[in-house]
Design a protein around this motif. Structure first.
Motif, mmCIF file in Angstrom:
data_model
loop_
_atom_site.group_PDB
_atom_site.id
_atom_site.type_symbol
_atom_site.label_atom_id
_atom_site.label_comp_id
_atom_site.label_asym_id
_atom_site.label_seq_id
_atom_site.Cartn_x
_atom_site.Cartn_y
_atom_site.Cartn_z
ATOM 1 N N GLN A 74 0.828 -1.210 0.000
ATOM 2 C CA GLN A 74 0.000 0.000 0.000
ATOM 3 C C GLN A 74 0.864 1.263 0.000
ATOM 4 O OE1 GLN A 74 -3.292 0.384 -0.405
ATOM 5 N NE2 GLN A 74 -3.259 -1.804 -0.805
ATOM 6 N N TYR A 75 1.957 1.236 0.742
ATOM 7 C CA TYR A 75 2.862 2.385 0.798
ATOM 8 C C TYR A 75 3.470 2.659 -0.575
ATOM 9 C CZ TYR A 75 6.774 5.295 2.291
ATOM 10 O OH TYR A 75 7.680 6.322 2.424
ATOM 11 N N VAL A 76 3.963 1.621 -1.224
ATOM 12 C CA VAL A 76 4.578 1.795 -2.545
ATOM 13 C C VAL A 76 3.523 2.218 -3.574
ATOM 14 C CG1 VAL A 76 5.782 0.587 -4.426
ATOM 15 C CG2 VAL A 76 6.502 0.259 -2.054
ATOM 16 N N ARG A 77 2.330 1.678 -3.479
ATOM 17 C CA ARG A 77 1.256 2.104 -4.380
ATOM 18 C C ARG A 77 0.974 3.585 -4.221
ATOM 19 N NH1 ARG A 77 -3.155 -2.819 -3.688
ATOM 20 N NH2 ARG A 77 -2.224 -4.182 -5.265
ATOM 21 N N LYS A 78 0.923 4.045 -2.973
ATOM 22 C CA LYS A 78 0.652 5.453 -2.715
ATOM 23 C C LYS A 78 1.760 6.334 -3.276
ATOM 24 C CE LYS A 78 -1.627 8.815 -0.749
ATOM 25 N NZ LYS A 78 -3.022 9.119 -1.061
ATOM 26 N N LEU A 79 3.010 5.971 -3.011
ATOM 27 C CA LEU A 79 4.131 6.773 -3.493
ATOM 28 C C LEU A 79 4.213 6.814 -5.016
ATOM 29 C CD1 LEU A 79 7.031 5.873 -1.063
ATOM 30 C CD2 LEU A 79 5.660 7.935 -1.125
ATOM 31 N N SER A 80 3.952 5.662 -5.638
ATOM 32 C CA SER A 80 4.079 5.595 -7.099
ATOM 33 C C SER A 80 2.845 6.125 -7.814
ATOM 34 C CB SER A 80 4.333 4.139 -7.536
ATOM 35 O OG SER A 80 3.183 3.350 -7.307
ATOM 36 N N GLY A 81 1.723 6.198 -7.092
ATOM 37 C CA GLY A 81 0.490 6.654 -7.722
ATOM 38 C C GLY A 81 -0.121 5.606 -8.628
ATOM 39 N N HIS A 92 -1.418 -0.777 -10.131
ATOM 40 C CA HIS A 92 -0.927 -1.849 -11.003
ATOM 41 C C HIS A 92 0.126 -1.250 -11.931
ATOM 42 C CE1 HIS A 92 -4.088 -4.467 -9.627
ATOM 43 N NE2 HIS A 92 -4.974 -3.526 -9.881
ATOM 44 N N PRO A 93 1.411 -1.444 -11.619
ATOM 45 C CA PRO A 93 2.453 -0.849 -12.461
ATOM 46 C C PRO A 93 2.491 -1.496 -13.843
ATOM 47 C CG PRO A 93 3.421 -2.325 -10.855
ATOM 48 C CD PRO A 93 1.965 -2.234 -10.528
ATOM 49 N N SER A 94 3.010 -0.758 -14.798
ATOM 50 C CA SER A 94 3.182 -1.307 -16.149
ATOM 51 C C SER A 94 4.237 -2.397 -16.117
ATOM 52 C CB SER A 94 3.610 -0.198 -17.108
ATOM 53 O OG SER A 94 4.908 0.258 -16.761
ATOM 54 N N GLN A 95 4.282 -3.188 -17.167
ATOM 55 C CA GLN A 95 5.295 -4.247 -17.234
ATOM 56 C C GLN A 95 6.695 -3.667 -17.142
ATOM 57 O OE1 GLN A 95 4.381 -6.439 -20.828
ATOM 58 N NE2 GLN A 95 3.225 -7.965 -19.668
ATOM 59 N N ALA A 96 6.886 -2.487 -17.729
ATOM 60 C CA ALA A 96 8.204 -1.845 -17.699
ATOM 61 C C ALA A 96 8.613 -1.474 -16.273
ATOM 62 C CB ALA A 96 8.205 -0.600 -18.585
ATOM 63 N N ASN A 97 7.636 -1.212 -15.400
ATOM 64 C CA ASN A 97 7.930 -0.784 -14.030
ATOM 65 C C ASN A 97 7.723 -1.871 -12.989
ATOM 66 O OD1 ASN A 97 8.585 1.861 -14.776
ATOM 67 N ND2 ASN A 97 6.419 2.425 -14.819
ATOM 68 N N GLN A 98 7.267 -3.041 -13.392
ATOM 69 C CA GLN A 98 6.930 -4.095 -12.432
ATOM 70 C C GLN A 98 8.118 -4.512 -11.570
ATOM 71 O OE1 GLN A 98 3.639 -5.513 -12.095
ATOM 72 N NE2 GLN A 98 4.599 -6.095 -10.169
ATOM 73 N N GLU A 99 9.278 -4.684 -12.169
ATOM 74 C CA GLU A 99 10.449 -5.117 -11.405
ATOM 75 C C GLU A 99 10.835 -4.084 -10.348
ATOM 76 O OE1 GLU A 99 15.095 -6.528 -11.950
ATOM 77 O OE2 GLU A 99 13.858 -6.279 -13.723
ATOM 78 N N ALA A 100 10.861 -2.805 -10.738
ATOM 79 C CA ALA A 100 11.199 -1.742 -9.786
ATOM 80 C C ALA A 100 10.159 -1.673 -8.669
ATOM 81 C CB ALA A 100 11.291 -0.403 -10.504
ATOM 82 N N PHE A 101 8.892 -1.834 -9.023
ATOM 83 C CA PHE A 101 7.804 -1.814 -8.061
ATOM 84 C C PHE A 101 7.964 -2.957 -7.051
ATOM 85 C CE2 PHE A 101 3.438 -2.551 -6.668
ATOM 86 C CZ PHE A 101 2.915 -1.281 -6.547
ATOM 87 N N ASP A 102 8.200 -4.163 -7.556
ATOM 88 C CA ASP A 102 8.363 -5.330 -6.689
ATOM 89 C C ASP A 102 9.580 -5.194 -5.774
ATOM 90 O OD1 ASP A 102 6.100 -6.426 -7.844
ATOM 91 O OD2 ASP A 102 7.231 -7.743 -9.191
#
Length: 93
Positions: free
Chosen positions: A26-33, A36-46
């Motif tokens: 939830q924290y990372v979702r809030k910070l990133s806005g 569901h991140p795009s495939q290009a951003n999924q690794e960084a998100f995880d």
């Protein structure tokens, strides 16, 4: 988005890995806005979720208190009462 981040310290039993991960997510979702991140951003998100979860667990393991552990059910009941007061009790069906 962040309303589901709950206090995790000083409960008996202690917060589970799943609770820590959910708070980190939830924290990372809030910070990133993004929920569901795009495939290009999924690794960084995880990686960010894993890092926040690890830091959260380290914090929880390091904190000390003399206060007695809180009861989860009691705290949930208090939260429901606050929500009912804030938003009104739903009308019966």
């Amino acid at each position: 988005m962040c309303r589901s981040i709950k206090t995790l310290f000083n409960f008996e039993p202690p917060a589970t890995a799943e609770e820590v991960h959910a708070a980190a997510l939830q924290y990372v979702r809030k910070l990133s806005g993004s929920t569901h991140p795009s495939q290009a951003n999924q690794e960084a998100f995880d990686k960010a979720v894993a890092a926040v979860a690890a830091a959260t667990q380290e914090l929880l393991d390091s904190l000390v208190t003399k206060a007695p552990p809180r009861d989860r059910e009691e705290e949930e009941a208090k939260a429901r009462a606050r929500a009912a007061e804030r938003f009104g009790t739903p009308a019966p069906s």
